[in-house]
Enzyme design. Structure first.
Site, short mmCIF file in Angstrom:
data_model
loop_
_atom_site.label_atom_id
_atom_site.label_comp_id
_atom_site.label_asym_id
_atom_site.label_seq_id
_atom_site.Cartn_x
_atom_site.Cartn_y
_atom_site.Cartn_z
CG ASP A 111 -2.08 -0.98 1.06
OD1 ASP A 111 -1.98 -1.86 0.19
OD2 ASP A 111 -3.06 -0.87 1.81
NE ARG A 156 -1.97 2.95 13.51
CZ ARG A 156 -1.21 1.93 13.19
NH1 ARG A 156 0.05 1.89 13.58
NH2 ARG A 156 -1.68 0.94 12.48
CG ASP A 162 -4.99 2.81 12.61
OD1 ASP A 162 -5.10 2.92 13.85
OD2 ASP A 162 -4.54 1.81 12.06
CB SER A 185 -4.98 -7.13 7.56
OG SER A 185 -5.95 -6.55 8.41
#
Length: 405
Positions: A14, A94, A123, A179
């Site tokens: 990504d 984050r 996120d 994931s």
């Protein structure tokens, strides 16, 4: 002259696509790999890959110590668990990633901070709320919230084709049935087969930090964790930095099958999602810290902290780390934790924990008072007056509004 952006870069498919796409949009891309304890990877190869794709710069910042010391441990002091179970490992990371990316943006004169979080997840909220709190003028580019980007890359096949056309090296491996995201606090697993709530999450995950309880040793293991003013400082008598301490407990807890959970949680954006998590080190720390508080923290202060703890957990989960409310709460907990000093010994056996020893120089536990055999400074006769006073409201109400029984 092209404008510059800073991309939170992992080296995966990504973010590699994002490097090329941002260049297509006319930006100079500065890639930043924030080291938080991700799986063993060739960091130099990841940084070189970004440069090979065409990034203007590619650097690594090791933020493991800051994450554990300045965010994870204060969250631990609050005993903050989102919806009573999740230890907030991804949530904690984050805002720090945003902070480090903004620092890099200032260094290179970038006009925007770019991340690869989707428009459905938590996120994106954590990245943006943290970044805007630190720099109200910041520009955020979130490609997955841009229709043009989603039209161009509706799936993995289109991403791989794009990489091939741009000579972007990627490993076209078979996808896992889920994931995952990892840092030194935990690993989270979601999506894929886990989206079916009838699937046993523990059976489909290739866990990275923990053995299964069934495969853990047939003998219990003990670990001693030391605290100073609510901060973990040692393991088995050895003083360790924050990150090293968490890593040591990950190893110890992991080999004993400690710290796995499977939950359906309420995301900030409103939907429910299913996640499997493993956090062996932090699970041990939460248990040890709670036991240390039981011995050293005043009752009323503990109860007040417990009332506010869900608020703190929600703030961390949503991404409200850099705000006035959190500043005040962190100041409160720092003061409240001053007496939380001592050592706790935990027994681990096949995924289970139990507290087996507690010592503290600031203990409020007085065996003379607590003993059923002795009295100490406690006079049981005093309880008569105490209970008459405490029972007064009930007696008055009972005389005016009799209850059936």
């Amino acid at each position: 002259m092209a404008e510059s952006v800073v991309l939170a870069y992992s080296g995966g498919l990504d973010t590699s696509v994002l490097v090329g796409w941002l260049q297509d949009k006319g930006y100079d891309v500065h890639c930043l790999y924030v080291e938080l304890g991700q799986p063993c990877e060739d960091r130099e190869a990841i940084l070189k890959k970004a440069l090979d794709i065409g990034a203007k710069s590619s650097v690594l910042v090791d933020a493991r110590e800051e994450m554990c010391r300045d965010i994870a441990f204060p969250t631990l002091q609050w005993q903050a668990k989102y919806e009573n179970i999740y230890l907030l490992g991804t949530s904690i990371a984050r805002p720090l990633i945003s902070k480090v990316c903004l620092q890099r943006a200032r260094e290179v004169g970038a006009v925007a901070f770019v991340h690869g979080a989707t428009g459905k997840g938590n996120d994106q909220c954590r990245f943006q709320l943290a970044a805007e709190a630190l720099d109200p003028t910041v520009k955020i580019i979130a490609p997955w919230r841009i229709q043009e980007f989603r039209d161009l890359f509706p799936g993995r096949t289109e991403m791989l084709a794009y990489c091939e056309s741009k000579n972007i090296p990627v490993k076209a491996t078979a996808r896992k049935p889920y994931s995952s995201d990892e840092n030194c606090l935990h690993i989270s697993y979601e999506a894929g087969d886990l989206e079916d709530p009838t699937v046993d999450g523990m059976s489909v995950i290739d866990f990275g930090m923990t053995v299964s309880p069934q495969e853990a040793p047939d003998k219990e293991e003990f670990v001693k964790i030391g605290f100073e003013s609510g901060v973990p400082v040692s393991v088995n008598g050895e003083a360790l930095s924050a990150a090293k301490l968490v890593e040591a407990l990950n190893t110890i807890g992991g080999r004993n099958g400690v710290g796995r959970i499977d939950i359906i949680e309420n995301r900030f954006v409103g939907m429910k999602s299913r996640g499997v998590y493993e956090a062996p080190g932090m699970t041990l720390l939460y248990a040890a810290h709670q036991a240390m508080e039981q011995m050293t923290l005043d009752r009323d202060l503990t109860h007040l902290r417990d009332q506010i703890s869900p608020v703190v957990a929600e703030m961390v989960y949503y991404g409200h780390w850099y705000c006035a409310k959190m500043d005040a709460l962190l100041a409160f907990i720092k003061e409240a934790q001053k007496p939380v000093t001592g050592e706790i010994t935990i027994s681990m056996y096949k995924g289970n924990l139990r507290i087996c020893s507690r010592t503290s120089p600031t203990s409020l536990y007085d065996p003379e008072i607590a003993s059923m055999e002795k009295g100490g400074d406690y006079n049981q006769t005093d309880a008569e007056g105490f209970l008459r006073i405490m029972g007064l409201p009930g007696r008055v109400q009972g005389s005016v509004r009799p209850r059936s029984y």
